[in-house]
Design a protein around this motif. Structure first.
Motif, mmCIF file in Angstrom:
data_model
loop_
_atom_site.group_PDB
_atom_site.id
_atom_site.type_symbol
_atom_site.label_atom_id
_atom_site.label_comp_id
_atom_site.label_asym_id
_atom_site.label_seq_id
_atom_site.Cartn_x
_atom_site.Cartn_y
_atom_site.Cartn_z
ATOM 1 N N LEU A 138 0.793 -1.231 0.000
ATOM 2 C CA LEU A 138 0.000 0.000 0.000
ATOM 3 C C LEU A 138 0.825 1.282 0.000
ATOM 4 O O LEU A 138 0.346 2.325 -0.450
ATOM 5 C CB LEU A 138 -0.936 0.001 1.215
ATOM 6 C CG LEU A 138 -1.921 -1.162 1.296
ATOM 7 C CD1 LEU A 138 -2.683 -1.111 2.608
ATOM 8 C CD2 LEU A 138 -2.880 -1.139 0.113
ATOM 9 N N HIS A 139 2.037 1.243 0.556
ATOM 10 C CA HIS A 139 2.888 2.443 0.660
ATOM 11 C C HIS A 139 2.144 3.574 1.365
ATOM 12 O O HIS A 139 2.141 4.725 0.916
ATOM 13 C CB HIS A 139 3.351 2.900 -0.727
ATOM 14 C CG HIS A 139 3.952 1.808 -1.557
ATOM 15 N ND1 HIS A 139 5.145 1.203 -1.243
ATOM 16 C CD2 HIS A 139 3.501 1.186 -2.679
ATOM 17 C CE1 HIS A 139 5.419 0.272 -2.140
ATOM 18 N NE2 HIS A 139 4.440 0.238 -3.014
ATOM 19 N N ALA A 140 1.508 3.234 2.498
ATOM 20 C CA ALA A 140 0.649 4.183 3.214
ATOM 21 C C ALA A 140 1.284 4.734 4.484
ATOM 22 O O ALA A 140 0.726 5.629 5.108
ATOM 23 C CB ALA A 140 -0.684 3.508 3.567
ATOM 24 N N ASP A 143 -1.720 11.617 -4.266
ATOM 25 C CA ASP A 143 -1.248 10.457 -3.510
ATOM 26 C C ASP A 143 0.184 10.071 -3.851
ATOM 27 O O ASP A 143 0.662 9.007 -3.476
ATOM 28 C CB ASP A 143 -2.180 9.251 -3.730
ATOM 29 C CG ASP A 143 -2.491 8.991 -5.198
ATOM 30 O OD1 ASP A 143 -1.689 9.413 -6.062
ATOM 31 O OD2 ASP A 143 -3.530 8.389 -5.500
ATOM 32 N N ILE A 144 0.909 10.947 -4.573
ATOM 33 C CA ILE A 144 2.310 10.674 -4.920
ATOM 34 C C ILE A 144 3.215 11.408 -3.948
ATOM 35 O O ILE A 144 3.146 12.630 -3.813
ATOM 36 C CB ILE A 144 2.612 11.109 -6.366
ATOM 37 C CG1 ILE A 144 1.757 10.304 -7.356
ATOM 38 C CG2 ILE A 144 4.087 10.912 -6.675
ATOM 39 C CD1 ILE A 144 1.895 10.765 -8.798
ATOM 40 N N ARG A 173 -1.496 3.322 -2.290
ATOM 41 C CA ARG A 173 -2.428 2.491 -3.050
ATOM 42 C C ARG A 173 -3.796 2.369 -2.381
ATOM 43 O O ARG A 173 -3.940 2.497 -1.168
ATOM 44 C CB ARG A 173 -1.840 1.086 -3.225
ATOM 45 C CG ARG A 173 -0.464 1.074 -3.863
ATOM 46 C CD ARG A 173 -0.494 1.531 -5.309
ATOM 47 N NE ARG A 173 0.848 1.696 -5.882
ATOM 48 C CZ ARG A 173 1.071 1.824 -7.178
ATOM 49 N NH1 ARG A 173 0.070 1.800 -8.044
ATOM 50 N NH2 ARG A 173 2.295 1.999 -7.618
ATOM 51 N N ASN A 174 -4.780 2.096 -3.228
ATOM 52 C CA ASN A 174 -6.144 1.847 -2.783
ATOM 53 C C ASN A 174 -6.274 0.377 -2.391
ATOM 54 O O ASN A 174 -6.065 -0.508 -3.222
ATOM 55 C CB ASN A 174 -7.104 2.180 -3.929
ATOM 56 C CG ASN A 174 -8.558 1.998 -3.554
ATOM 57 O OD1 ASN A 174 -8.887 1.518 -2.473
ATOM 58 N ND2 ASN A 174 -9.439 2.387 -4.455
ATOM 59 N N PRO A 175 -6.632 0.074 -1.141
ATOM 60 C CA PRO A 175 -6.736 -1.331 -0.727
ATOM 61 C C PRO A 175 -7.756 -2.138 -1.525
ATOM 62 O O PRO A 175 -7.652 -3.365 -1.587
ATOM 63 C CB PRO A 175 -7.154 -1.233 0.744
ATOM 64 C CG PRO A 175 -6.654 0.099 1.188
ATOM 65 C CD PRO A 175 -6.820 0.994 -0.010
ATOM 66 N N GLY A 182 -4.228 4.356 -7.209
ATOM 67 C CA GLY A 182 -3.882 5.184 -6.068
ATOM 68 C C GLY A 182 -5.059 5.368 -5.129
ATOM 69 O O GLY A 182 -6.214 5.097 -5.489
ATOM 70 N N SER A 183 -4.768 5.849 -3.933
ATOM 71 C CA SER A 183 -5.808 6.035 -2.924
ATOM 72 C C SER A 183 -6.363 7.447 -2.918
ATOM 73 O O SER A 183 -7.130 7.810 -2.025
ATOM 74 C CB SER A 183 -5.263 5.697 -1.533
ATOM 75 O OG SER A 183 -4.255 6.612 -1.159
#
Length: 555
Positions: A156-158, A247-248, A255-257, A263-264
């Motif tokens: 996810l890179h959240a 979201d960058i 990312r969107n789960p 992207g989210s």
């Protein structure tokens, strides 16, 4: 009138010379300004000037340029606010609420699920009851979420910073306090995340941007401090699109789960993604023009953008001083109420925060309220029209008498130059130093180019936009003479821009799925400082639908 023309061109000329002569950073007082420069500046902003008029302006513009260059030698950090302050309250404003107390739902009887995996999607209230009744400890719950972050965040890179040791220490302390009979309430022992534009002493606050990836502040943001004082456990700093756009960020795309190929959205990208994926029960985000509403929609979580002036922004990155708001992204509507009760109110540090009480009760008689909907927006064939129309039908079945309304007819898209101008001022040093080329996103509509473009916004037009904003506030007062709460599509229409400019609170919550399997949402908007009524109405809808109980399948 000639004097007005001169002032407008005067403000714009420096930027024109910077760009057209190619000396944006190195321009000096000695370089010559010509009549042609001034005439071109007038053409650029739609103010025609004769050569005689331009000649008369030469000395004044040269003097103004000296002032600009002089002021730039006095450094301004991001936390220095302008002397001008935005007040969303119309003349004669009176605080209105249908509730006069603060009461949450009854969570007694909540049992720990047989499978710990189900803990990931329990609400704050449910988890609080498990902790209070010692079915689980804060330490155990915090470790559960840390393990889940380590397992799933690589997809996810959240998360910017996982604060594992700090969080476990705070969780252990929460357990100790609770065992000693010092139970602070529903947030005691509950893990959470904070968007990484909120400072936390001892940890990096990166603003999602490469030029700031190693910066630290020696203060705690007020919202973080208040949540920790309520016993909540800060586990992670969540990602945001660089400098609160998209979201960058410097670590990639969040990312969107529901579909990790996408992207989210943003800019509260990580806060929405972590809550959606069950990596944390709730997280704090921020919104200037959609940064809570948009990622909440995309990720299928419930997000609250409080009234402008409800929550202190002390310790938060400033993007637009007159538009920035902080709010929670949660599992459900009542979770948002629980968090707002902890973070709202004056702190003596953010002068824009106003002192109005927050009232909330979990039940509401929809028949006793006037609930509106933006008719023209619901009549339009937006991509998510079907789900939006179903939302109206659900409210009718719950007993609501829906009232068609229209939002003020103001050029709200054009008025967002307010945000652009303030953002360019907030990050002037980044632009003038040339470090803006370190930002990952360098597309035409990204911040580096936007900051440069915004230096050409005349001061007069910025002021005129704010005068229109005053009229917008008056017009919104008329809207709320007719209704207590209204619905609008989360995407399409003007509601997002109108309410971010007027300062009204909105809560966005899931209302179905699009054809590609990703969530959709509906937005409820309420009166200034009447989040209690707004949340109660939204909760009634949410519990009648159950969309918030759906969650993505991640492995």
């Amino acid at each position: 009138m000639k004097a007005v023309f001169g002032k407008v061109a005067l403000f714009t000329l420096v930027a024109v010379v910077f760009f057209c002569l190619g000396h944006y950073v190195s321009l000096t007082q000695e370089e010559t300004i010509s009549c042609d420069n001034i005439i071109k500046a007038g053409e650029l902003i739609g103010v025609p000037l004769t050569r005689a008029e331009a000649d008369s302006m030469l000395d004044g513009i040269a003097s103004q340029r000296e002032s600009y260059l002089s002021m730039r030698r006095s450094p301004l950090t991001n936390d220095v606010v302008p002397a001008m302050q935005f007040n969303p309250l119309p003349l004669g404003f009176r605080h209105q609420s249908h509730y006069k107390g603060l009461k949450f739902g009854d969570y007694s009887g909540t049992l720990r699920p047989a499978a710990d995996e189900e803990l990931a999607y329990m609400s704050i209230g449910e988890l609080a009851e498990l902790i209070r009744t010692k079915q689980i400890s804060s330490l155990e719950l915090t470790q559960f979420y840390i393990d889940r972050i380590k397992k799933l965040d690589p997809q996810l890179h959240a998360i910017v910073t996982l604060m594992e040791d700090y969080a476990l220490e705070k969780a252990a302390n929460a357990d100790k306090e609770i065992s000693q009979g010092n139970h602070k309430g529903l947030l005691h022992g509950i893990p959470f995340g904070a968007k990484d534009l909120l400072s936390k002493k001892g940890f990096k606050t990166t603003w999602g941007a490469m030029p700031y990836k190693d910066q630290e502040f020696d203060v705690d943001a007020t919202v973080v401090e208040r949540l920790e004082n309520a016993g909540a456990v800060l586990v992670a700093k969540t990602t945001l699109g660089a400098l609160a756009m998209g979201d960058i960020w410097f670590g990639g795309k969040t990312r969107n789960p529901w579909n990790t190929e996408k992207g989210s959205s943003g800019s509260s990208a990580g806060s929405a993604s972590t809550v959606s994926a069950g990596l944390l029960p709730f997280a704090i985000g921020s919104e200037t023009l959609g940064s809570i509403v948009s990622p909440s929609t995309v990720c299928g979580v419930t997000g609250l953008r409080p009234t402008y002036g409800r929550v202190s922004r002390y310790g938060a990155m400033a993007l637009s001083w007159s538009m920035d708001k902080l709010g929670p992204l949660c599992r459900n509507v009542e979770d948002c109420a629980i968090v707002l009760a902890a973070i709202g109110g004056p702190d003596g540090k953010d002068a824009m925060v106003l002192d109005f009480p927050f009232y909330y009760e979990p039940t509401v008689d929809l028949k006793a309220l006037r609930i509106g909907y933006v008719k023209s927006d619901f009549d339009k064939e937006y991509a998510f029209h079907r789900q939006d129309s179903v939302a109206l039908q659900v409210l009718k079945e719950l007993g609501a008498q829906l009232i068609p309304i229209e939002l003020p007819n103001q050029p709200v898209g054009d008025m967002t130059i307010i945000l652009s101008a303030e953002a360019a001022a907030a990050f002037e040093e980044l632009t003038l130093s040339g470090r803006d080329d370190q930002l990952v996103n360098q597309l035409k509509w990204a911040w580096p180019n936007s900051f440069r473009e915004s230096r050409l916004i005349p001061a007069v037009e910025y002021i005129q936009a704010n005068r229109l904003r005053t009229q917008l506030i008056r017009d919104m007062t008329d809207v709320f003479e007719k209704v207590d709460v209204y619905l609008a599509p989360s995407r399409g229409g003007s509601n997002l821009r109108v309410t971010n400019l007027s300062g009204h609170p909105s809560v966005v919550l899931p209302n179905g799925f699009s054809d590609d399997g990703t969530p959709t949402s509906i937005t409820f908007t309420g009166r200034l400082f009447d989040e209690g009524t707004l949340l109660a109405v939204a909760k009634a809808y949410q519990e009648a639908t159950g969309w918030h109980k759906k969650h993505p399948e991640l492995k």
